[in-house]
Scaffold this motif. Structure first.
Motif, PDB file in Angstrom:
ATOM      1  N   ALA A 103       5.506   2.327  -5.219  1.00 60.57           N
ATOM      2  CA  ALA A 103       6.637   2.398  -6.152  1.00 60.57           C
ATOM      3  C   ALA A 103       7.021   1.002  -6.629  1.00 60.57           C
ATOM      4  CB  ALA A 103       7.826   3.072  -5.479  1.00 60.57           C
ATOM      5  N   ILE A 104       7.015   0.052  -5.700  1.00 64.37           N
ATOM      6  CA  ILE A 104       7.347  -1.332  -6.062  1.00 64.37           C
ATOM      7  C   ILE A 104       6.319  -1.862  -7.058  1.00 64.37           C
ATOM      8  CG2 ILE A 104       7.523  -3.687  -5.166  1.00 64.37           C
ATOM      9  CD1 ILE A 104       8.510  -2.336  -2.514  1.00 64.37           C
ATOM     10  N   SER A 105       5.059  -1.522  -6.781  1.00 62.94           N
ATOM     11  CA  SER A 105       3.991  -1.960  -7.668  1.00 62.94           C
ATOM     12  C   SER A 105       4.201  -1.416  -9.084  1.00 62.94           C
ATOM     13  CB  SER A 105       2.647  -1.520  -7.072  1.00 62.94           C
ATOM     14  OG  SER A 105       1.683  -1.362  -8.056  1.00 62.94           O
ATOM     15  N   LEU A 106       4.517  -0.115  -9.183  1.00 68.29           N
ATOM     16  CA  LEU A 106       4.766   0.481 -10.505  1.00 68.29           C
ATOM     17  C   LEU A 106       5.936  -0.204 -11.196  1.00 68.29           C
ATOM     18  CD1 LEU A 106       4.557   4.360  -9.913  1.00 68.29           C
ATOM     19  CD2 LEU A 106       2.918   2.911 -11.089  1.00 68.29           C
ATOM     20  N   THR A 107       7.006  -0.424 -10.431  1.00 67.96           N
ATOM     21  CA  THR A 107       8.220  -0.998 -11.004  1.00 67.96           C
ATOM     22  C   THR A 107       7.963  -2.407 -11.532  1.00 67.96           C
ATOM     23  OG1 THR A 107       9.440   0.268  -9.366  1.00 67.96           O
ATOM     24  CG2 THR A 107      10.661  -1.434 -10.540  1.00 67.96           C
TER      25      THR A 107
ATOM     26  N   PHE C 251       6.806  13.436  -4.791  1.00 68.97           N
ATOM     27  CA  PHE C 251       7.978  12.904  -4.093  1.00 68.97           C
ATOM     28  C   PHE C 251       9.257  13.245  -4.827  1.00 68.97           C
ATOM     29  CE2 PHE C 251       7.075  10.454  -0.301  1.00 68.97           C
ATOM     30  CZ  PHE C 251       5.694  10.504  -0.304  1.00 68.97           C
ATOM     31  N   LEU C 252       9.209  13.188  -6.154  1.00 68.69           N
ATOM     32  CA  LEU C 252      10.407  13.505  -6.928  1.00 68.69           C
ATOM     33  C   LEU C 252      10.776  14.974  -6.742  1.00 68.69           C
ATOM     34  CD1 LEU C 252      12.559  12.866  -9.040  1.00 68.69           C
ATOM     35  CD2 LEU C 252      10.896  13.404 -10.806  1.00 68.69           C
ATOM     36  N   SER C 286       8.963   5.422 -13.824  1.00 60.73           N
ATOM     37  CA  SER C 286       8.384   6.173 -12.704  1.00 60.73           C
ATOM     38  C   SER C 286       8.491   5.376 -11.417  1.00 60.73           C
ATOM     39  CB  SER C 286       6.953   6.641 -12.971  1.00 60.73           C
ATOM     40  OG  SER C 286       6.313   5.839 -13.884  1.00 60.73           O
ATOM     41  N   GLY C 287       8.335   4.059 -11.507  1.00 59.21           N
ATOM     42  CA  GLY C 287       8.513   3.235 -10.308  1.00 59.21           C
ATOM     43  C   GLY C 287       9.923   3.352  -9.757  1.00 59.21           C
ATOM     44  N   LEU C 288      10.895   3.229 -10.649  1.00 57.35           N
ATOM     45  CA  LEU C 288      12.292   3.293 -10.200  1.00 57.35           C
ATOM     46  C   LEU C 288      12.639   4.675  -9.643  1.00 57.35           C
ATOM     47  CD1 LEU C 288      14.088   1.253 -13.008  1.00 57.35           C
ATOM     48  CD2 LEU C 288      13.676   0.575 -10.631  1.00 57.35           C
ATOM     49  N   ILE C 289      12.117   5.715 -10.302  1.00 55.74           N
ATOM     50  CA  ILE C 289      12.375   7.076  -9.805  1.00 55.74           C
ATOM     51  C   ILE C 289      11.845   7.219  -8.388  1.00 55.74           C
ATOM     52  CG2 ILE C 289      11.643   9.494 -10.068  1.00 55.74           C
ATOM     53  CD1 ILE C 289      11.822   9.058 -13.107  1.00 55.74           C
ATOM     54  N   LEU C 290      10.626   6.737  -8.188  1.00 58.72           N
ATOM     55  CA  LEU C 290      10.020   6.842  -6.866  1.00 58.72           C
ATOM     56  C   LEU C 290      10.849   6.080  -5.826  1.00 58.72           C
ATOM     57  CD1 LEU C 290       7.688   8.150  -5.480  1.00 58.72           C
ATOM     58  CD2 LEU C 290       6.225   6.251  -6.107  1.00 58.72           C
ATOM     59  N   VAL C 295      14.530   6.193  -1.155  1.00 55.87           N
ATOM     60  CA  VAL C 295      15.694   5.657  -0.451  1.00 55.87           C
ATOM     61  C   VAL C 295      16.792   6.717  -0.301  1.00 55.87           C
ATOM     62  CG1 VAL C 295      17.489   3.885  -0.463  1.00 55.87           C
ATOM     63  CG2 VAL C 295      15.184   3.324  -1.218  1.00 55.87           C
ATOM     64  N   PHE C 296      17.011   7.505  -1.354  1.00 61.01           N
ATOM     65  CA  PHE C 296      18.210   8.349  -1.342  1.00 61.01           C
ATOM     66  C   PHE C 296      17.959   9.851  -1.226  1.00 61.01           C
ATOM     67  CE2 PHE C 296      19.461   4.528  -3.750  1.00 61.01           C
ATOM     68  CZ  PHE C 296      20.431   4.075  -2.880  1.00 61.01           C
ATOM     69  N   MET C 297      16.785  10.340  -1.629  1.00 64.76           N
ATOM     70  CA  MET C 297      16.608  11.792  -1.594  1.00 64.76           C
ATOM     71  C   MET C 297      15.270  12.197  -0.969  1.00 64.76           C
ATOM     72  SD  MET C 297      17.041  12.008  -5.737  1.00 64.76           S
ATOM     73  CE  MET C 297      15.873  13.266  -6.180  1.00 64.76           C
TER      74      MET C 297
END
Lengths: 288, 267, 318
Positions: A103-107, C251-252, C286-290, C295-297
């Protein structure tokens, strides 16, 4: 038919990408040793370091200053990522941590896309000078820079982990969590430092090769994967092993592209990775 | 009674080294069919390592382990389980992912009877459901046996450690074992619970299930064991009846010294 | 209220059944969108079986998607196979590949497993690019016919929509049957504690391989459906980024829930449509969603839905 000069030329290009893989492998190993985590975002630090330097240089900053600033930016970014994203879920299980680094990589890649766009950027070489002819082949002066940077980084790492109190404590942390706290460093702080180190070295690798490659937001994926291949071959916990494996990988790759097939060089490299993973998961130089 | 044929489990010259440290050194003993044999010794004596070697979680460096006539060294744990050997763990190992309940845990013990396949799960629901219902009845029966039928739908982690060990016991019994390896099953139980646990072990023995019991509670061991083997620093120190072990000066010095008051047989 | 609790699944089913004629109003664009959602649901449900239930990480699920897609594309466009026949051949081929890979690859753990799956994805993509004579290489494979069964050509979007969703429902039904059976319990045991599972007679390698084969066959099916809808194949659709997209959807939506992937695929496929003016934000989003999900859900959108649902009924039951 390939003559001798080609063989030398392939060797130089192998040495170049090999040094790059070795540096990324080292950055992976440092983070792994201390926090038992492989960061899939390591390639993004590679890109961000390089592109940050491109921007700083284009803004008129002198090369050395841009160089130091870019490393600093990546280091701080790495530390921030560790604090804000890894630490909160560090007990969530290794599967989730792997996905988090993805996820960090994508971001980061997405952010790089917004900042630097889709186009490729090229950094001007660290020093001007004509290519040097060697045995019929030509050597870009930048390659000498890459190799010297790799050597300097390795020496710095060696001094840090063998000679400084902090480094020794961090190493202890990798080996024994309790021992580390006795030596006055918390695993938490050690992990933070390792991430800072790791992202800094990743960025350095990117900056060093930026004058030879066209860098864009997505350029970090393959180097990261190749770095991991080097780590898998060299053994997850061995810095020396992964440096050797990185150089080896670069060389094998260069000769594969040059002598066998450029189309299937990645197929061959990835098949090699799978074979190593399946038959020797602890790495060719790893123990146990 | 001392006939060699009676041994359901026979451990011969088993040695295991971890990074240069001898965890087990040339350990040999037999467990007779239908007996409760206790395996005692100070912490770090190699008791759990030995259980791991017996049930195939780990291979010894050398030596032989025969279970029901099969040499199980080199067998994977699932093959050993298939022969009728089940166990509990010292550090409780419950299945907890996806809100697995106590009942789910016990039902996993029926894996070898149900042998689920993809094809049957999808295309033969009637058959699967019927077998599952039968397994459920049996699991509830076993939970009743260990006194935890009320906890069937609870999350295993919500139970006290002592009860989790009982769930592990029920899960092992669910496999219809010929022999059980119990790794400190009574730790975490209070005195009255230990007493009812002793009864539980007796009735398991009455069902003809052989038990190898690793336990620190000497009162329980002396009460129930048919014979005892003592390990110290990976070596067999002594073997014999509870009385003989109690009187053995070496054993007293190495292990029982501190717990001597408990080392006597109740009338 | 009781009735609703028992027959809630009629609601989404009705939505799927009436969507093309109501919301989409017969528009091929909006039907097409849900065709893609359906295809990604199949992919994500398969990954859920593998990751959510069995605990085996995969960063290369698109590889099996690719094998199915190219098997269908090549066989129908170049060799005149019937789409259904090609689809079945693709499934068998993918199944064999997954079965052969399963034992050695799934013996790996964590990073090694992640990297091996990623590596296989790259191998498949580089082969697609390299074997131009067969796959059309980087420039793509053209002239793939529409799907047809027994002479009935499904070139109409609405027809194809129903065909895809019928398969989605079958896939979900099969997956539910698997996870709600002793087989599913065995998978969960492997996920929780492989060593302990083995001590209870579970041949873990065998079970991991079986579920891996099922997930891959699902992916292959999705690939065939994708191929005939697109009519054109390019390697870009099957890279590691696609695998990671499937991971984000999983994951979402909610990992380990089977239903979650529907929500995840729906959301992630709708997102680029809603934000098409700001296409460049997709990667970052998509990165931020993941990150937010991790972290939260922990149980994703499905977890939030069920929590609200239960609260609703808790109130009603009082």
């Amino acid at each position: 038919m390939t003559d001798f000069s080609h063989i030398v030329q392939f060797f130089f290009s192998g040495l170049t990408s090999g040094s790059m893989y070795a540096l990324i492998a080292v950055s992976l190993v440092i983070v792994y040793k201390v926090s038992l985590l492989i960061c899939f975002a390591q390639g993004e630090f590679f890109v961000i370091g390089a592109l940050a330097m491109v921007t700083l240089v284009s803004k008129g900053l002198p090369m050395p200053l841009a160089f130091v600033l870019s490393i600093l930016i990546s280091t701080v970014l790495g530390a921030l990522v560790q604090r804000m994203l890894i630490k909160p879920i560090q007990n969530a299980g290794i599967g989730n941590l792997i996905v988090m680094t993805i996820a960090i990589s994508l971001t980061l890649r997405g952010a790089a896309l917004l900042v630097w766009g889709k186009e490729s950027h090229i950094l001007k070489p660290f020093s001007s000078g004509a290519p040097i002819p060697v045995l019929g082949a030509t050597l870009q002066p930048q390659v000498l820079w890459i190799i010297s940077i790799t050597i300097v980084v390795l020496i710095m790492i060696w001094i840090f982990f063998e000679k400084t109190k902090l480094g020794i404590a961090m190493r202890a942390c990798a080996e024994n969590r309790l021992g580390a706290s006795l030596m006055g460093i918390s695993t938490d702080k050690a992990a933070l430092l390792a991430w800072a180190w790791g992202s800094g070295i990743g960025a350095l690798a990117g900056m060093a090769v930026a004058p030879l490659l066209f860098m864009q937001y997505g350029s970090g994926v393959m180097p990261m994967v190749k770095g991991f291949i080097a780590v898998s071959i060299g053994g997850l916990s061995s810095i020396v092993g992964s440096v050797v494996a990185g150089l080896l990988l670069g060389t094998v790759e260069a000769y594969t592209i040059g002598l066998i097939s450029s189309k299937f060089s990645d197929t061959i490299v990835f098949s090699l990775l799978m074979v190593v993973l399946i038959f020797k998961p602890s790495g060719l130089f790893g123990k146990g | 009674m001392t006939d060699k044929r009676d041994a359901i489990l026979s451990v011969k010259n088993v040695t295991k080294t971890f990074e240069g440290i001898r965890a087990l050194e040339d350990v040999s003993f037999d467990v007779k069919s239908g007996h409760i044999k206790a395996l005692i010794g100070p912490n770090g004596a190699g008791k759990t390592t030995l259980l791991n070697a017996i049930n195939g979680i780990m291979s010894p460096d050398s030596g032989h382990i025969h279970f029901l006539g099969h040499d199980v060294v080199g067998h994977s744990a699932d093959r050993v389980a298939g022969l009728g050997l089940s166990r509990t763990f010292q550090l409780i190992r419950m299945f907890t992912i996806n809100n697995a309940t106590v009942l789910d845990n016990v039902l996993l013990g029926a894996h070898m009877q149900l042998k689920p396949t993809l094809f049957e799960s999808i295309f033969s629901r009637g058959k699967v459901n019927k077998a599952e219902r039968k397994a459920c009845d049996r699991a509830m029966e076993l939970l009743r046996f260990v006194g935890l039928e009320k906890a069937a739908d609870a999350a295993p982690g919500s139970l006290p450690f002592g009860n989790q060990r009982l769930v592990e016991l029920a899960r092992s019994l669910m496999t219809n074992p010929k022999m059980l390896l119990l790794d400190e099953p009574a730790s975490g139980l209070n005195d009255t619970e230990v007493e009812s646990f002793t009864e539980l072990l007796r009735s398991i023995r009455e069902k003809g299930i052989t038990i190898l019991l690793v336990e620190h509670n000497m009162k329980l061991v002396m009460n129930i064991a048919d014979d005892i083997v003592v390990l110290d620093f990976g070596k067999k120190l002594a073997e014999g009846t509870p009385q003989a072990i109690c009187a053995n000066p070496q054993v007293i010095e190495a292990y029982l010294g501190t717990t001597q008051t408990e080392c006597r047989l109740e009338p | 209220m009781k009735l609703l609790k028992q027959f809630w699944w009629i609601l989404p089913l009705a939505f799927i059944a009436f969507y093309p004629v109501t919301l989409a109003g017969g528009s091929p664009y909006w039907s097409g969108l849900l065709i893609f959602v359906g295809i990604y649901v199949i992919l994500t449900v398969g990954l859920d079986l593998l990751m959510g239930y069995t605990g085996q990480i995969s960063v290369g699920h698109a590889a099996y998607f690719a094998i199915g897609a190219y098997a269908s594309g090549i066989l129908t466009a170049k060799y005149g196979f019937s789409p259904l026949g090609a689809m079945v051949i693709g499934m068998v081929l993918t199944g064999i590949v997954a079965w052969a890979l399963g034992r050695p690859v799934l013996a790996l753990k964590e990073y090694y497993l992640a990297m091996a799956t990623l590596a296989f994805n790259e191998i498949v993509v580089t082969l697609i690019i390299g074997l131009e004579w067969l796959t059309g290489g980087a420039s793509g494979l053209r002239d793939i016919p529409s799907f047809s069964i027994f002479g009935l050509v499904l070139s109409n979007h609405v027809h194809y929509y129903y065909f895809v969703w019928a398969i989605v429902i079958i896939v979900i039904a099969c997956s539910l049957a698997v996870v709600r059976s002793p087989f599913g319990r065995t998978l969960v045991a492997i996920h929780s504690d492989e060593v302990a599972a083995r001590a209870f007679g579970v041949d873990t390698a065998k079970y991991k391989t079986r579920i891996f084969v099922l997930a891959s066959v699902f992916a292959s099916m999705a690939g065939s459906l994708f191929t005939h809808y697109m009519g054109f194949l390019a390697p870009d659709d099957f890279g590691v980024l696609t695998s990671i997209n499937i991971l984000v959807m999983l994951f979402l939506g909610g990992i380990g829930t089977i239903f979650g992937p529907i929500l995840g695929a729906f959301f992630m496929k709708l997102l680029p449509e809603l934000t098409y003016q700001i296409h460049d934000y997709e990667l970052l989003l998509s990165g931020l969603i993941l990150i937010i999900v991790l972290v939260f859900m922990p149980k994703g959108l499905f977890g939030i839905f069920t929590a609200i649902w239960e609260k609703m009924f808790a109130k009603a039951d009082k």
